[in-house]
Design a protein around this motif. Sequence first.
Motif, PDB file in Angstrom:
ATOM      1  N   HIS A 251     -34.306 -19.495 -24.246  1.00 41.45           N
ATOM      2  CA  HIS A 251     -35.867 -19.338 -23.467  1.00 41.45           C
ATOM      3  C   HIS A 251     -36.932 -18.669 -22.186  1.00 41.45           C
ATOM      4  O   HIS A 251     -36.024 -18.865 -21.436  1.00 41.45           O
ATOM      5  CB  HIS A 251     -37.592 -20.505 -23.851  1.00 41.45           C
ATOM      6  N   VAL A 252     -37.878 -17.887 -22.148  1.00 38.01           N
ATOM      7  CA  VAL A 252     -38.337 -18.110 -20.768  1.00 38.01           C
ATOM      8  C   VAL A 252     -39.182 -18.768 -20.759  1.00 38.01           C
ATOM      9  O   VAL A 252     -40.052 -19.152 -20.901  1.00 38.01           O
ATOM     10  CB  VAL A 252     -38.234 -16.236 -20.458  1.00 38.01           C
ATOM     11  N   HIS A 253     -39.129 -19.152 -18.900  1.00 39.69           N
ATOM     12  CA  HIS A 253     -40.442 -20.266 -18.623  1.00 39.69           C
ATOM     13  C   HIS A 253     -40.066 -20.237 -17.026  1.00 39.69           C
ATOM     14  O   HIS A 253     -39.215 -19.599 -16.016  1.00 39.69           O
ATOM     15  CB  HIS A 253     -39.181 -21.788 -17.948  1.00 39.69           C
ATOM     16  N   ALA A 254     -41.734 -19.848 -16.754  1.00 41.45           N
ATOM     17  CA  ALA A 254     -41.918 -19.421 -15.628  1.00 41.45           C
ATOM     18  C   ALA A 254     -42.251 -21.529 -14.330  1.00 41.45           C
ATOM     19  O   ALA A 254     -42.714 -21.997 -14.743  1.00 41.45           O
ATOM     20  CB  ALA A 254     -43.520 -19.394 -15.409  1.00 41.45           C
ATOM     21  N   ALA A 255     -41.716 -20.590 -12.988  1.00 41.50           N
ATOM     22  CA  ALA A 255     -42.194 -21.586 -12.142  1.00 41.50           C
ATOM     23  C   ALA A 255     -42.942 -21.017 -10.596  1.00 41.50           C
ATOM     24  O   ALA A 255     -42.058 -19.779 -10.449  1.00 41.50           O
ATOM     25  CB  ALA A 255     -41.005 -22.679 -11.897  1.00 41.50           C
ATOM     26  N   ALA A 256     -43.179 -21.629 -10.334  1.00 38.43           N
ATOM     27  CA  ALA A 256     -44.418 -20.676  -8.768  1.00 38.43           C
ATOM     28  C   ALA A 256     -43.478 -20.996  -7.491  1.00 38.43           C
ATOM     29  O   ALA A 256     -42.724 -19.843  -6.992  1.00 38.43           O
ATOM     30  CB  ALA A 256     -45.475 -21.970  -8.819  1.00 38.43           C
ATOM     31  N   THR A 257     -42.458 -21.896  -8.093  1.00 39.68           N
ATOM     32  CA  THR A 257     -40.790 -22.384  -7.015  1.00 39.68           C
ATOM     33  C   THR A 257     -39.681 -22.926  -7.713  1.00 39.68           C
ATOM     34  O   THR A 257     -40.007 -23.277  -8.575  1.00 39.68           O
ATOM     35  CB  THR A 257     -41.791 -22.645  -5.928  1.00 39.68           C
ATOM     36  N   VAL A 258     -39.000 -22.408  -6.851  1.00 39.94           N
ATOM     37  CA  VAL A 258     -37.303 -22.575  -7.482  1.00 39.94           C
ATOM     38  C   VAL A 258     -36.781 -24.169  -6.177  1.00 39.94           C
ATOM     39  O   VAL A 258     -37.078 -23.524  -5.165  1.00 39.94           O
ATOM     40  CB  VAL A 258     -36.675 -21.455  -7.925  1.00 39.94           C
ATOM     41  N   ILE A 259     -36.000 -25.064  -6.417  1.00 42.07           N
ATOM     42  CA  ILE A 259     -35.052 -24.836  -5.664  1.00 42.07           C
ATOM     43  C   ILE A 259     -33.791 -25.025  -6.094  1.00 42.07           C
ATOM     44  O   ILE A 259     -34.112 -26.165  -7.288  1.00 42.07           O
ATOM     45  CB  ILE A 259     -35.565 -26.713  -5.266  1.00 42.07           C
ATOM     46  N   LEU A 260     -32.836 -24.818  -5.745  1.00 38.84           N
ATOM     47  CA  LEU A 260     -31.400 -24.990  -6.035  1.00 38.84           C
ATOM     48  C   LEU A 260     -30.639 -25.407  -5.515  1.00 38.84           C
ATOM     49  O   LEU A 260     -30.798 -25.901  -4.210  1.00 38.84           O
ATOM     50  CB  LEU A 260     -30.847 -23.232  -6.004  1.00 38.84           C
ATOM     51  N   ALA A 261     -30.602 -26.696  -6.675  1.00 39.93           N
ATOM     52  CA  ALA A 261     -29.292 -28.307  -6.000  1.00 39.93           C
ATOM     53  C   ALA A 261     -28.058 -28.077  -7.163  1.00 39.93           C
ATOM     54  O   ALA A 261     -28.307 -28.882  -7.308  1.00 39.93           O
ATOM     55  CB  ALA A 261     -30.326 -29.080  -6.040  1.00 39.93           C
ATOM     56  N   CYS A 262     -27.559 -26.722  -6.885  1.00 38.07           N
ATOM     57  CA  CYS A 262     -26.752 -26.883  -7.978  1.00 38.07           C
ATOM     58  C   CYS A 262     -25.393 -27.195  -7.525  1.00 38.07           C
ATOM     59  O   CYS A 262     -24.331 -27.582  -8.634  1.00 38.07           O
ATOM     60  CB  CYS A 262     -26.489 -25.295  -8.718  1.00 38.07           C
ATOM     61  N   GLY A 263     -25.469 -27.046  -6.500  1.00 39.82           N
ATOM     62  CA  GLY A 263     -24.175 -28.049  -6.170  1.00 39.82           C
ATOM     63  C   GLY A 263     -22.856 -26.963  -5.771  1.00 39.82           C
ATOM     64  O   GLY A 263     -22.754 -26.022  -5.993  1.00 39.82           O
ATOM     65  N   ILE A 264     -21.293 -27.975  -5.960  1.00 34.77           N
ATOM     66  CA  ILE A 264     -19.991 -26.925  -6.264  1.00 34.77           C
ATOM     67  C   ILE A 264     -19.495 -28.154  -7.040  1.00 34.77           C
ATOM     68  O   ILE A 264     -18.946 -28.651  -7.449  1.00 34.77           O
ATOM     69  CB  ILE A 264     -19.474 -27.336  -4.771  1.00 34.77           C
ATOM     70  N   VAL A 265     -18.816 -27.011  -7.609  1.00 30.57           N
ATOM     71  CA  VAL A 265     -16.478 -27.662  -8.459  1.00 30.57           C
ATOM     72  C   VAL A 265     -15.954 -27.153  -7.572  1.00 30.57           C
ATOM     73  O   VAL A 265     -15.375 -26.063  -6.895  1.00 30.57           O
ATOM     74  CB  VAL A 265     -17.022 -26.319  -9.867  1.00 30.57           C
ATOM     75  N   ASP A 266     -15.931 -28.354  -7.035  1.00 29.30           N
ATOM     76  CA  ASP A 266     -14.025 -28.482  -6.236  1.00 29.30           C
ATOM     77  C   ASP A 266     -12.745 -27.723  -7.269  1.00 29.30           C
ATOM     78  O   ASP A 266     -12.834 -27.585  -8.417  1.00 29.30           O
ATOM     79  CB  ASP A 266     -13.336 -30.100  -6.479  1.00 29.30           C
ATOM     80  N   THR A 267     -11.894 -27.051  -6.746  1.00 26.17           N
ATOM     81  CA  THR A 267     -10.586 -26.485  -6.220  1.00 26.17           C
ATOM     82  C   THR A 267      -9.794 -27.494  -7.366  1.00 26.17           C
ATOM     83  O   THR A 267      -8.820 -28.408  -5.877  1.00 26.17           O
ATOM     84  CB  THR A 267      -9.751 -25.149  -6.007  1.00 26.17           C
ATOM     85  N   HIS A 268      -9.333 -28.083  -8.242  1.00 24.28           N
ATOM     86  CA  HIS A 268      -8.014 -29.438  -7.708  1.00 24.28           C
ATOM     87  C   HIS A 268      -7.165 -28.855  -7.905  1.00 24.28           C
ATOM     88  O   HIS A 268      -6.452 -27.766  -8.344  1.00 24.28           O
ATOM     89  CB  HIS A 268      -8.650 -29.859  -9.711  1.00 24.28           C
ATOM     90  N   PRO A 269      -6.275 -29.864  -7.439  1.00 23.76           N
ATOM     91  CA  PRO A 269      -4.502 -29.740  -7.174  1.00 23.76           C
ATOM     92  C   PRO A 269      -3.730 -29.084  -8.822  1.00 23.76           C
ATOM     93  O   PRO A 269      -4.717 -29.912 -10.235  1.00 23.76           O
ATOM     94  CB  PRO A 269      -4.006 -30.507  -6.827  1.00 23.76           C
ATOM     95  N   PRO A 270      -2.958 -28.998  -9.442  1.00 19.84           N
ATOM     96  CA  PRO A 270      -1.739 -29.627  -9.638  1.00 19.84           C
ATOM     97  C   PRO A 270      -1.961 -30.564 -10.195  1.00 19.84           C
ATOM     98  O   PRO A 270      -0.663 -31.560 -10.161  1.00 19.84           O
ATOM     99  CB  PRO A 270      -0.605 -28.630  -9.901  1.00 19.84           C
ATOM    100  N   PHE A 271      -2.868 -31.194 -11.371  1.00 22.09           N
ATOM    101  CA  PHE A 271      -2.208 -32.979 -11.316  1.00 22.09           C
ATOM    102  C   PHE A 271      -3.338 -32.987 -12.881  1.00 22.09           C
ATOM    103  O   PHE A 271      -4.008 -32.684 -12.923  1.00 22.09           O
ATOM    104  CB  PHE A 271      -3.437 -33.566 -10.851  1.00 22.09           C
ATOM    105  N   ASP A 272      -2.661 -33.237 -13.910  1.00 23.37           N
ATOM    106  CA  ASP A 272      -3.318 -33.300 -15.093  1.00 23.37           C
ATOM    107  C   ASP A 272      -3.798 -34.497 -15.236  1.00 23.37           C
ATOM    108  O   ASP A 272      -5.182 -34.251 -16.381  1.00 23.37           O
ATOM    109  CB  ASP A 272      -1.961 -33.560 -16.245  1.00 23.37           C
ATOM    110  N   GLU A 273      -4.006 -35.735 -14.566  1.00 22.06           N
ATOM    111  CA  GLU A 273      -4.918 -36.536 -14.715  1.00 22.06           C
ATOM    112  C   GLU A 273      -6.361 -37.130 -13.216  1.00 22.06           C
ATOM    113  O   GLU A 273      -5.993 -38.366 -13.615  1.00 22.06           O
ATOM    114  CB  GLU A 273      -3.534 -38.169 -14.342  1.00 22.06           C
ATOM    115  N   TRP A 274      -6.195 -35.953 -13.105  1.00 20.99           N
ATOM    116  CA  TRP A 274      -6.825 -35.847 -12.041  1.00 20.99           C
ATOM    117  C   TRP A 274      -8.492 -36.511 -11.915  1.00 20.99           C
ATOM    118  O   TRP A 274      -8.480 -37.146 -11.100  1.00 20.99           O
ATOM    119  CB  TRP A 274      -7.320 -34.129 -11.349  1.00 20.99           C
TER     120      TRP A 274
END
Length: 301
Positions: A101-124
């Motif tokens: 669906h399409v939603h309208a807003a006068a302004t937008v704040i992006l607070a999306c953050g980051i996704v860390d790159t994890h080391p090879p670690f099955d139980e991270w």
Amino acid sequence: MSGENQSHDCLIVGGGPAGLMAAIYLARFRRRVCVVDAGASRAALIPRSHNVPGFVHGLSGTDLMARMSAQLDELAVTRVAAEVTALRRHDHGFQAIWNGHVHAAATVILACGIVDTHPPFDEWRAAVADGLLRYCPVCDAFEAIGHRIGIVGPLHRAAGKALFLRGYSRDVTLLATGEDDGKAAASELTEAGVEVVVAPGVRLRRRDDGVEAVFEGGRTAQFEMVYPVMGAEVRSHLAMTLGAEHTGEGYLKVDDHQRSSVDGLYGIGDVVTDLHQISVAFGHAAVAACTLHHSLPRRLA
């Protein structure tokens, strides 16, 4: 909330500490706010933060967000569990798409953050919850005093954190997954007493009460905790589709009022800075909310 006839003063994309704080401010300014969150906040992984003022013994990321969510419930802020898949300009601000669906807003704040790159670690994930795998020495190096610490990542990227952690422990080892352009840092690391081990292909696993690094060839090393420094994906793609200015790493460029180069689009928290701190996110949110409020038509009682 559905359909493009719905309009808000502000759409906040991201429901971590930055996004929730901005929503609290704007709701108290009596603005129509909607928070859309995909449920993948990096803060939810924090086992215990000691940098949040007023909590002497610290609190977990989930506890912090639950407390903030309770404040939003009192303020009757609209919140949606969804991913914003597109953002575009509109005559009266912005249109965002989620759940088809399409939603309208006068302004937008992006607070999306980051996704860390994890080391090879099955139980991270479990290791993060137990404080064995850590991503923020600024947050928790104080709790690492005197421990055997490993840092894993490319030499040029990991050297700074290794030197920082050397201020908390004499036993710091940098497991360099690649030298890249970090050769100049090697002598500084040696002078500071940081052991550097060239370790391409290193893998991590839990061992007793710590973390074991497994090198190519089978050799191992034991640590009480490990800090990965392997980069991150910055969730700034919505801003990029609007042509917003950004750094080479993808961080959204903003001014001292958290305004991006796109009029009406703000960025706060980890999406704009590599100083990943809850207190910084709170400050960004307050500044952005105040600026945004004053940019909109006056609200009269």
